[in-house]
Scaffold this active site. Structure first.
Site, PDB file in Angstrom:
ATOM      1  N   GLU A   1      67.520  15.140 -25.867  1.00  0.00           N
ATOM      2  CA  GLU A   1      66.320  14.981 -25.059  1.00  0.00           C
ATOM      3  C   GLU A   1      66.418  13.600 -24.421  1.00  0.00           C
ATOM      4  O   GLU A   1      66.613  12.611 -25.137  1.00  0.00           O
ATOM      5  CB  GLU A   1      65.079  15.078 -25.958  1.00  0.00           C
ATOM      6  CG  GLU A   1      63.804  15.175 -25.179  1.00  0.00           C
ATOM      7  CD  GLU A   1      62.585  15.333 -26.098  1.00  0.00           C
ATOM      8  OE1 GLU A   1      61.499  14.956 -25.677  1.00  0.00           O
ATOM      9  OE2 GLU A   1      62.753  15.825 -27.235  1.00  0.00           O
TER      10      GLU A   1
ATOM     11  N   ARG B   1      71.744  15.562 -41.495  1.00  0.00           N
ATOM     12  CA  ARG B   1      71.704  14.409 -40.595  1.00  0.00           C
ATOM     13  C   ARG B   1      72.589  13.308 -41.153  1.00  0.00           C
ATOM     14  O   ARG B   1      72.810  13.235 -42.351  1.00  0.00           O
ATOM     15  CB  ARG B   1      70.291  13.814 -40.525  1.00  0.00           C
ATOM     16  CG  ARG B   1      69.218  14.711 -40.054  1.00  0.00           C
ATOM     17  CD  ARG B   1      67.885  13.973 -40.148  1.00  0.00           C
ATOM     18  NE  ARG B   1      67.746  12.973 -39.094  1.00  0.00           N
ATOM     19  CZ  ARG B   1      67.395  13.280 -37.854  1.00  0.00           C
ATOM     20  NH1 ARG B   1      67.150  14.521 -37.506  1.00  0.00           N
ATOM     21  NH2 ARG B   1      67.278  12.342 -36.949  1.00  0.00           N
TER      22      ARG B   1
ATOM     23  N   LYS C   1      64.097   7.629 -33.061  1.00  0.00           N
ATOM     24  CA  LYS C   1      64.019   7.145 -31.681  1.00  0.00           C
ATOM     25  C   LYS C   1      62.700   6.419 -31.424  1.00  0.00           C
ATOM     26  O   LYS C   1      62.651   5.466 -30.665  1.00  0.00           O
ATOM     27  CB  LYS C   1      64.122   8.339 -30.719  1.00  0.00           C
ATOM     28  CG  LYS C   1      65.546   8.627 -30.284  1.00  0.00           C
ATOM     29  CD  LYS C   1      65.547   9.516 -29.053  1.00  0.00           C
ATOM     30  CE  LYS C   1      66.107  10.863 -29.374  1.00  0.00           C
ATOM     31  NZ  LYS C   1      66.057  11.814 -28.275  1.00  0.00           N
TER      32      LYS C   1
END
Ligand code: ATP
Ligand code: MG
Length: 736
Positions: free
Chosen positions: A34, A260, A270
């Protein structure tokens, strides 16, 4: 097809099996960032998996910007993401793609779903939607708007798309199953109205698809075969498959989840990284202290080192917290063979060779001394005046000092042996060291073979290049930033940057941005800019953090180089944040759906979260198979918290609850578990004190370890029917 030699991870095994079985003509993966921030080292794991697996099996990896949310995209991020993927060593197939390119097709799929009677326009308010959704323990109920006919739904959806309604007035939902245990399957929202301008499609759209609808269809449209994501998306897999089964023909893509990447001493959220930038705690997304790929590149990390870390960590389904030192080790390993040596003086102190009459000359300094088979040297100017590091001279040297001091002899690296005769002081500081050189020791070898133990580095005054040197250190001083603190910012390392005015050897005058060197004895450095010269310290020669906090590491059960304690998965962290329960409890609860449902239901019913979590994880799991009723658990928690039954009663009550339909009070009464009232407890404590005068004397004399002995005695006297905390309190009061 090049076959990776190491044993295959679970995704590679699946890809290999699928190709062998002819399930797909070839492998196609995608990396779907994104564009709302810079890529960080966690993304590097996904990149190495998505691009790496496609490459290993002769396939293609698409770069697809997930720009379905019109609000967030920024050009800067789109560009940085492409630059960072290429820097890491990967190339996508064809042009970069955007999910927004598929808006029309995705819209058509939505109409198809409506036509099949599998989607409806819901005009409930947000609150009503939430209300009807039910809870993890209660099924939801379908909104009355679900009765609309296909024609009505189509007409309304088209008017939504034409911009005839306000945001929030209607949504489009898939008709699946309002009682599904997986909340994502309870008639999920697939389109919402948004009157926002989109970076690519401008004002074309007034409705935008949600992630679960857009992602699987985008994968399908692109012919993706293996769609990888991180573990927290495992609950989304059912809906991913459902949409594709309703709307598409095979072969279809499938979703695979892996753990992850989490590293100690950094953050990868983020949102928090953005806060560091926005609040000016760092100079930007590419500040060399940031865990972003852009930051690591500026710091001087070679992309090979980041790829080596990913290979070492591998792809699996178990979360782990990886020691940051692993990455630094990979960097050192890479730079050891690729970074030439150079001489630099970080805190300059002048050294004058008083007997030097040879004018300016050069000496040969080996550039790859660590490689026996590479004997290149460079000619470094040398003369009467040199710079040495302040740290290499001590007027009053401590015991064992091997560097320069009055009357001591040292070797100037690859040059001459010098002995300090005197110093020049100014304002109480040594400003110049005066030495005599052994003029027959060129190359640093004593002509008579005498032993000179210390070797120091130097830079000639004549021709030295002035450079700003930035000594970067870890941005966070805590292994898990923010853990036990109010904010992650409380974990910031106040000494993460020191800026020095240094002197580097004249041969570096032509070094270009991005070049890396090992400054002898000091560490690896990279050229951040060459006009004026700025060098960033990439990494020290040795890990100064490895033994930083032995106690904290021990407390975490960390031994050796890896941190074995797994980080909290996002879902568990969410529980901790919302309910303040222990990490370990959250970990178990999120890993086990029935327990999680029970917990959430009980919290909703008003139970105390910490007590409930402890009851489920520490007691119920050991009491037997299955779960108990929400009300019963809440009632049990309340009785424990009010100490109306002892802590030891939890397990037997739960065993009974699992076996019978009786209520907590009935069971407590039947088992005779009522906590003794306080007078009985006090009497028992008195009796124990009287029966054990020696122990009492020793306890009062300071032998506090006897606490356990007293508690045990009282418990036994009470037949186990006392609450541990209550016993402690009474003992404390009576024993002092
Ligand atoms: P957000 O969606 O909250 O903005 P994100 O970290 O998921 O943040 P994306 O741009 O959506 O950011 O991530 C792109 C891909 O990188 C996703 O497939 C995601 O699963 C993966 N990814 C993100 N963080 C990590 C991580 N720490 N380890 C491995 N993969 C990650
Ligand atoms: Mg994401």
């Amino acid at each position: 097809m090049p076959e990776p030699t190491e044993s295959l991870d679970f995704i590679r095994s699946k890809v290999k099996a699928d190709l062998e079985a002819g399930a797909y003509p070839g492998v196609v993966t995608r990396f779907p960032p994104e564009p709302n921030g810079y890529l960080h080292v966690g993304h590097a794991k996904a990149i190495c998996a998505d691009f790496g697996i496609a490459a290993d099996y002769g396939g293609r990896c698409n770069l697809r910007f997930d720009d379905t949310n019109p609000a967030t995209e920024e050009r800067e991020f789109v560009e940085s993401i492409q630059a960072d993927i290429r820097w890491l060593g990967f190339e996508w197939g064809g042009e970069p793609l955007h999910a927004s390119e598929y808006f029309k097709q995705i819209y058509d799929y939505a109409e198809a779903l409506i036509s099949k009677g599998l989607a409806y326009v819901d005009s409930s308010t947000e609150d009503e939607v939430r209300e009807l959704r039910g809870t993890v323990t209660e099924p939801g109920r379908r909104s009355s708007y679900a009765e609309r006919t296909v024609e009505e739904n189509l007409a309304l959806f088209r008017r939504m798309a034409a911009g005839e309604f306000a945001e929030g007035e209607h949504v489009l939902r898939a008709r699946i199953d309002m009682a599904n245990a997986n909340m994502k399957m309870r008639d999920p929202l697939i389109y919402r109205i948004k009157h926002a301008k989109h970076h690519h499609t401008g004002d074309d759209w007034h409705v935008y698809p949600l992630y679960d609808f857009a992602h699987c269809l985008s994968d399908y449209i692109e012919g993706v075969t293996h769609s990888m994501c991180t573990l927290e998306f495992d609950v989304n897999r059912a809906i991913y498959d459902w949409f594709l089964e309703q709307l598409t023909e095979g072969p279809r893509p499938h979703q695979y989840e892996f753990a992850r990447l989490e590293l100690t001493y950094i953050i990868t959220s983020k949102r928090r990284l953005k806060a560091l930038v926005d609040e000016g705690r760092v100079s930007g997304w590419d500040d060399p202290r940031m865990p972003t790929l852009a930051g690591m590149r500026r710091l001087g990390y070679p992309p090979e080192a980041i790829r080596a870390l990913m290979a070492r960590v591998g792809i699996s389904k178990s979360n782990s917290l990886v020691e940051y030192g692993w990455l630094e080790d990979a960097v050192r390993e890479q730079l050891n063979t690729t970074a030439p040596r150079a001489l630099a003086v970080l805190r300059p102190l002048k050294l004058v060779i008083t007997n030097w009459e040879g004018g300016d000359t050069t000496v040969d300094v080996p550039t790859w001394p660590q490689h026996a088979d590479r004997d290149e040297c460079r000619a470094v100017p040398f003369g009467r005046e040199l710079w040495i590091d302040q740290e290499d001279f001590e007027e009053v040297p401590p015991l064992g000092w091997k560097r320069l001091a009055p009357g001591r002899e040292v070797r100037l690296r690859s040059a001459f042996l010098v002995t300090c005769d005197s110093v020049i002081m100014k304002d109480g500081e040594v400003v110049e060291v005066r030495c005599t050189a052994d003029l027959d020791s060129r190359g640093g070898r004593a002509p008579d073979g005498r032993k000179v133990r210390g070797t120091i580095h130097w830079v000639p005054v004549n021709g030295a290049v002035d450079a700003e040197v930035r000594l970067y250190d870890r941005l966070f001083a805590d292994e898990v930033p923010g853990e036990g603190k109010e904010s992650v910012f409380d974990s910031l390392n106040p000494k993460s940057l020191e800026v020095l005015t240094a002197k580097v050897e004249p041969t570096l005058a032509t070094a270009a941005g991005g070049e890396r060197f090992q400054f002898e004895r000091l560490g690896y450095f990279t050229v951040d800019s060459s006009d004026p010269f700025v060098f960033n310290r990439t990494v020290t020669l040795r890990d100064s953090w490895a033994k930083a906090k032995p106690t904290a590491r021990k407390a975490r059960g960390v031994q050796g180089p890896t941190v074995s304690r797994a980080p909290l998965p996002a879902a568990a962290q969410g529980l901790v944040n919302r309910h303040g329960i222990a990490d370990d409890h959250a970990r178990v609860l999120t890993g086990d759906k029935p327990y999680l449902d029970l917990f959430l239901g009980a919290v909703e019913a008003g139970g105390a979260a910490r007590t409930l979590a402890r009851l489920i994880v520490d007691e119920l799991r050991k009491a037997g198979e299955g779960v108990v009723a929400v009300d019963a658990l809440v009632a049990l928690g309340e009785r424990l918290d009010s100490a109306s039954i002892p802590g030891t009663a939890a397990r037997p009550v739960l065993v009974e609850l699992l076996a019978s339909g009786d209520g907590v009070d009935t069971i407590v009464a039947r088992l005779g578990l009522e906590a003794a009232d306080s007078s009985a407890l006090e009497a028992a404590v008195d009796a124990v004190i009287e029966a054990n005068p020696d122990e009492v004397a020793r306890f009062r004399g300071g032998e506090k370890r006897l606490t356990g002995f007293f508690i045990g005695q009282v418990m036994r006297a009470m037949g186990g029917k006392a609450d541990g905390k209550a016993v402690q309190a009474v003992l404390r009061a009576k024993l002092g």
